[in-house]
Design a protein around this motif. Structure first.
Motif: not given
Length: 146
Positions: A37-45, A78-82, A86-97
């Motif tokens: 969502n535009p303006g979501c700062m945690c997504c930018e972080k 299982l939704a989150s803010c973003h 990546v590759g052939d996968y969907v990664v939802v939320g603040h998953v560690p690198a």
């Protein structure tokens, strides 16, 4: 003896060159596209965090994350803010690198993973981690605990 030494130096030099080249090739950033969502700062972080950890993240604004999630097979629980591709996968939320890298390296036969909600202490969220993160497949099975 001199030819043997020259051959050894040449072989060692070639090995060093190949090792350096392989290191450069393997350190290329992993490209990803993060919808939020535009303006979501945690997504930018979160995107900044990934960029600092070897990813090259393109951030795309979406005014309708529900549609984005439906398009990529993310169930509402299982939704989150973003949502990130990546590759052939969907990664939802603040998953560690580290977990994203594990997913890309192991290449399991799943659509993707999710850290649902916005847990405190997760990358991009700040605060203290209160309990282990339970990361789920998009079929709602436990993928890993971090």
């Amino acid at each position: 003896m001199k030819n043997h030494l020259n051959r050894a130096i040449a072989t060692l030099s070639l090995w060093v060159l190949v090792s350096v080249f392989a290191g450069v090739a393997s350190s290329a950033p992993v490209t990803a596209t993060l919808y939020h969502n535009p303006g979501c700062m945690c997504c930018e972080k979160y995107a900044d965090y990934l960029n600092e950890n070897g990813f090259d993240v393109k951030v795309v604004d979406s005014d309708d994350m529900a549609s984005t999630n439906r398009e990529h097979g993310v169930p509402p629980n299982l939704a989150s803010c973003h949502t990130m591709m990546v590759g052939d996968y969907v990664v939802v939320g603040h998953v560690p690198a580290e977990v994203v890298r594990e997913l890309l390296n192991e290449q399991p036969d799943i659509r993707g993973i999710s850290l649902p909600g916005m847990p405190m202490g997760s990358p991009g969220m700040g605060g203290e981690k209160a309990s282990p993160f339970v990361i789920r497949t998009l079929n709602d099975d436990v993928y890993t605990t971090y």
